[in-house]
Design an enzyme around this catalytic site. Structure first.
Site, mmCIF file in Angstrom:
data_model
loop_
_atom_site.group_PDB
_atom_site.id
_atom_site.type_symbol
_atom_site.label_atom_id
_atom_site.label_comp_id
_atom_site.label_asym_id
_atom_site.label_seq_id
_atom_site.Cartn_x
_atom_site.Cartn_y
_atom_site.Cartn_z
ATOM 1 N N TRP A 1 0.874 -1.183 0.000
ATOM 2 C CA TRP A 1 0.000 0.000 0.000
ATOM 3 C C TRP A 1 0.902 1.222 0.000
ATOM 4 C CZ3 TRP A 1 -5.434 0.591 0.141
ATOM 5 C CH2 TRP A 1 -5.858 1.921 0.202
ATOM 6 N N GLU B 1 7.807 -1.406 1.494
ATOM 7 C CA GLU B 1 7.739 -1.069 2.915
ATOM 8 C C GLU B 1 8.621 -2.041 3.700
ATOM 9 O OE1 GLU B 1 3.204 -0.649 3.786
ATOM 10 O OE2 GLU B 1 3.483 -1.758 1.911
ATOM 11 N N ASP C 1 9.507 2.921 1.816
ATOM 12 C CA ASP C 1 8.350 3.682 2.285
ATOM 13 C C ASP C 1 8.178 3.409 3.779
ATOM 14 O OD1 ASP C 1 5.861 4.669 2.937
ATOM 15 O OD2 ASP C 1 4.785 3.688 1.310
ATOM 16 N N GLN D 1 4.623 4.338 8.039
ATOM 17 C CA GLN D 1 4.148 3.872 9.339
ATOM 18 C C GLN D 1 5.265 3.385 10.247
ATOM 19 O OE1 GLN D 1 0.579 1.464 9.375
ATOM 20 N NE2 GLN D 1 -0.020 2.184 7.365
ATOM 21 N N LYS E 1 2.709 10.113 7.630
ATOM 22 C CA LYS E 1 2.011 9.746 8.855
ATOM 23 C C LYS E 1 2.720 10.160 10.150
ATOM 24 C CE LYS E 1 -0.539 5.861 6.854
ATOM 25 N NZ LYS E 1 -1.894 6.390 6.969
ATOM 26 N N ARG F 1 -4.038 -4.840 12.925
ATOM 27 C CA ARG F 1 -2.880 -3.939 12.988
ATOM 28 C C ARG F 1 -2.991 -3.164 14.296
ATOM 29 N NH1 ARG F 1 -2.408 -0.158 8.003
ATOM 30 N NH2 ARG F 1 -4.664 -0.027 8.184
#
Length: 443
Positions: A145, A218, A251, A254, A280, A414
């Site tokens: 994502w 990620e 990335d 998060q 974020k 999560r």
């Protein structure tokens, strides 16, 4: 003509207006049927007076909790002094934040572009990678994502690809190295990620037209179910990129800025990306993102006329917030705290797993933890219905959880509380989760 200001609507009228006037943007998902009036620390509060423990840090962003006093003070001060500028103008908060981010990173990462969202930062990184390499093909994980804008969405495979027409040309997916659900296995039945990675790039090479620009991944796939590739994987992936003249873009929307127990998740592997994207956590809930790269790559991009001139690039208000986020992370040693609280959280989840056979796997790092529910531990059969029922019961009991539901994987929670959460708040969340699982499975 401007719409007239109205008094507060009744609850029924509020939802009637929401249903009538809001575009639904969560796919098959619906809005949480609670009217949120305020948030503080680890909790959000509803209009009806309910207190809900937030185990998602908002949209996985509010690493300092909601309404952190230092952030509130910065916003109040900065919005009265300097909030927004013509995009070609610079202010001290912007340059300070660029310098300070570079100081948290290994060489040669030292040049920053400050933007607003994760999609935007990935869009900029992909655009820069294509420009400096002169190529256009992008490789990403099959459960990735990276955002909902064109290039970012084209590199996103976990959801949202159907029905929107052609993606950007030259986007390829490689399998996720999922140790819990291995596809390539050793004689002992464990994930053989080296063979998987070799096979993946054999397929990439077969499909490529010779224009591989970058690999965007990620370090821990969050929307993909909190899947962490094994140690050694990213070093091998970097080598695959080097062999093909590709740039490696990580990335860390998060995982960046202390959530995993270190400042950046990539530190575990000793691999420095060519580009790093942040969002974020950088704004701690406010819209702030960044692309960080080397002086060499930035120079090549500039020489070729790199253009990413947006309305809110280098905005001083959110840059000031980013500086305050760094202040708090350093002052309160939140990298260490995330590691300690993450161990505390994992121990609690393991106890829940001992009591409930539907807990199939617990994984993640620091305060980004995944808990996967299954109907059978031996077959690892997942159940979207089970995850949805537990999620709903948690909310009824006062805990907001986020469940990932992807085909073939079942439901994975999560869990990402604020780095400022107290142990008793984590204990409360674990107790509610334990109760919810028990009630759902017994019922």
């Amino acid at each position: 003509m401007a719409a007239p200001t109205t008094a507060a609507l009744s609850t029924d009228d509020f939802w009637a207006d929401a249903d009538r006037h809001l575009i639904r943007y969560a796919g098959a998902g619906e809005f949480t049927r609670e009217i949120i009036t305020r948030a503080a620390g680890s909790f959000v509060y509803t209009e009806s007076g309910r207190e809900i423990l937030d185990f998602t840090s908002g949209q996985m962003s509010a690493i300092l909790g909601h309404a952190h006093p230092d952030i509130v003070a910065t916003v109040r001060r900065q919005v009265g002094e300097l909030d927004h500028l013509f995009s070609g103008m610079l202010s001290r908060p912007v340059v300070d934040l660029a310098r300070r981010l570079a100081e948290t990173l290994p060489e040669p990462l030292e040049k920053a572009l400050l933007l607003t969202t994760g999609a935007e930062s990935n869009e900029a990184a992909i655009r820069m990678a294509k420009l400096v390499t002169g190529k256009h093909e992008i490789v990403s994980f099959a459960r990735s994502w990276h955002g909902m804008t064109q290039a970012a969405a084209s590199a996103t495979y976990s959801a949202g690809r159907k029905g929107y027409g052609p993606a950007a040309p030259g986007n390829f997916a490689i399998p996720v190295p999922n140790s819990y659900r291995p596809d390539f296995t050793t004689a002992a039945g464990e994930l053989d990620w080296r063979r998987q990675l070799d096979f993946a790039f054999d397929l990439i090479d077969a499909q490529s037209v010779g224009s591989l620009a970058a690999c965007l991944v990620e370090p821990i796939l969050s929307s993909g179910g909190v899947i962490e590739p094994p140690p050694g994987y990213f070093a091998a992936l970097r080598d695959k990129c080097r062999e093909r003249g590709m740039l490696l873009i990580l990335d860390e929307a998060q995982t960046g800025l202390c959530r995993t127990g270190s400042w950046y998740a990539f530190e575990r592997d000793g691999v420095v990306p060519d580009m790093l994207t942040l969002s974020k956590t950088l704004g701690a809930g406010l819209p702030l993102a960044a692309v960080i790269t080397s002086a060499e790559i930035e120079q090549r991009a500039h020489d070729r006329g790199f253009l990413f001139f947006t309305t809110h690039v280098s905005d001083p208000l959110v840059a000031a917030v980013g500086n305050t986020v760094l202040d708090v992370l350093v002052r309160d040693r939140l990298d260490e705290r995330a590691a300690e609280l993450g161990a505390f959280l994992r121990r609690g989840l393991e106890r829940i797993g001992q009591r409930h056979s539907v807990v199939g796997d617990i994984r993640g790092r620091g305060l980004l933890v995944g808990l996967e529910l299954v109907l059978d531990r031996e077959t690892k059969q997942g159940s979207d219905e089970l995850g949805a029922l537990v999620t709903r019961r948690c909310l009824e009991l006062g805990l907001h959880m986020n469940i990932v539901q992807l085909p073939g994987m079942g439901g994975a929670f999560r869990i990402a509380p604020p780095l400022t959460a107290a142990e008793d708040e984590l204990t409360l969340g674990l107790s509610i989760l334990d109760q919810a699982i028990g009630e759902v499975t017994s019922g």
